[in-house]
Write an enzyme that holds these catalytic residues in place. Structure first.
Site, short mmCIF file in Angstrom:
data_model
loop_
_atom_site.label_atom_id
_atom_site.label_comp_id
_atom_site.label_asym_id
_atom_site.label_seq_id
_atom_site.Cartn_x
_atom_site.Cartn_y
_atom_site.Cartn_z
N ASP A 15 -4.54 -7.41 -0.60
CA ASP A 15 -5.42 -6.98 -1.69
C ASP A 15 -6.37 -8.11 -2.11
OD1 ASP A 15 -3.94 -4.25 -3.07
OD2 ASP A 15 -2.67 -5.57 -1.89
N THR A 40 -1.73 0.80 -1.90
CA THR A 40 -0.93 -0.35 -1.48
C THR A 40 0.50 0.06 -1.14
OG1 THR A 40 -2.31 -1.79 -2.82
CG2 THR A 40 -0.22 -2.70 -2.13
MG MG Z 1 -6.00 -1.19 -4.56
#
Ligand code: MG
Length: 381
Positions: free
Chosen positions: A53, A150
């Site tokens: 990320d 995620t």
């Molecule tokens: Mg994200």
């Protein structure tokens, strides 16, 4: 500049950047799945976050600023640098720095420039922090979800890299990288099952089984898809792109609808009620991330309904890229009141009427809106 060339340069840049970011994610995901690691952290809202990320956000931020030199680049993105800046996060930060530099070193392969020398820690933190714009009604704002879904990412399942551009409050282009969404739909179940049972096996190497990048420019009436490159393949752009279109199915009994996997993100019982009242017979396709938008844009599914639980506010980066791609592929995206989503009011989709309805065409869309009105009173959202 002619209207048809408008945003051509930005689209070209965004597509290259997303391809690169997908490659970064694939590397991190492979490592994540092959080592019993502690590389998955929880954010304040309990959602997971990984070095992918932050690394994608830093890389995209650096590349946009580098190539749009002279412009004051405004980026609205999901992550901040707080966790990484903590004194006990040195290892994590070092992993992000390595990942970003590894990714940027590969930039020439995508027709982009690498930094003259590897970026240092402070440059990378700065690149992440710079993405703290809150968008708005005026000017240009890039909108980035570095890793959308995620949870899917850490499970070896579906996730997306999403980059969009908003100008004066309007979405003008969207690029969606889907590293585990194969070019052919038939391979989706195969991959999915493979991940469920054999999460640590190497991925197949056939190009058709690899992921794709989809993109569209507002007003072009076209949405495109390209395979991700891997191994020694050459990055060919835009030669390898092909047009995608929404499904022609308008009979609800033949339509497939997608919904989020996570119950926290969506009210499944309400959407199930809605589906049955509309005469949808097929089992819902539960997919992580904005891959749902990709599925509709290229005709693998017809409907995506998302009604969040009360109190949950939709963020613009979770939808922007997907919305413009579906619309240019011939589909429709609105809130439950039938109004277009408003990307001009900051980080959130303010004024959203109850939920989001994305659909392959107007006929189905009208039926869903009707069904929402009919079943709303009896729901307990
Ligand atoms: Mg994200």
């Amino acid at each position: 500049m002619e209207e048809k060339d408008k945003y051509g340069k930005e689209l070209d840049l965004a597509v290259r950047i997303v391809h690169m970011a997908c490659s970064l994610c694939q590397k991190v995901q492979r490592r994540l799945l092959s080592t019993a690691s502690d590389q998955v952290l929880a954010k304040d809202d309990d959602s997971p976050v990984t070095i992918a990320d932050w690394s994608v956000q830093a890389s995209v931020s650096w590349l946009l600023s580098e190539f749009l030199e002279g412009q004051n680049v405004s980026i609205v993105a999901e992550e901040d640098a707080q966790t990484l800046s903590k004194s006990d996060a040195a290892n994590l930060l070092a992993a992000v720095v390595d990942t970003v530099n590894e990714c940027l070193a590969d930039a020439p392969r995508y027709g982009l420039r690498s930094p003259k020398k590897a970026l240092g820690t402070s440059q990378i933190l700065e690149a992440i922090r710079r993405c703290n714009s809150t968008g708005g009604t005026r000017g240009r704002h890039w909108v980035l979800d570095p890793v959308d879904g995620t949870l899917g990412f850490v499970r070896g399942d579906q996730y997306a890299v999403a980059l969009a551009l908003i100008e004066d409050g309007k979405l003008v282009l969207g690029v969606l990288g889907c590293p585990n969404y194969p070019m052919k739909k038939e391979l989706l179940n195969y991959n999915h099952q493979r991940h469920q049972t054999l999460p640590r096996s190497p991925r197949p190497s056939n190009i058709w089984e690899k992921g794709c990048v989809m993109y569209a420019r507002r007003g072009s009436g076209q949405a495109w898809m390209q395979p991700l490159i891997h191994g020694d393949m050459k990055f060919e752009w835009p030669n390898s792109a092909r047009l995608v279109q929404v499904s022609p199915v308008d009979d609800p009994s033949l339509a497939t609808f997608c919904e989020p996997v996570e119950k926290a993100n969506s009210n499944h019982s309400f959407t199930a009620g809605l589906a049955s009242s509309m005469g949808l017979r097929k089992k819902p396709m539960r997919v992580h991330s904005m891959v749902k938008y990709a599925a509709i844009a290229r005709g693998d599914a017809e409907i995506f309904i998302k009604f969040a639980r009360s109190g949950y506010k939709e963020k613009i980066w979770d939808h922007a890229a997907g919305v413009v791609i579906i619309e240019e592929a011939g589909g429709v995206v609105t809130d439950a009141g039938g109004r277009p989503l408003d990307f001009s009011r900051g980080v959130y989709l303010e004024g959203l009427d109850r939920g989001i309805i994305a659909c392959s065409g107007l006929a189905l869309h009208e039926k869903i809106i009707g069904a929402v009105y009919a079943s709303w009173d009896s729901s307990n959202l």
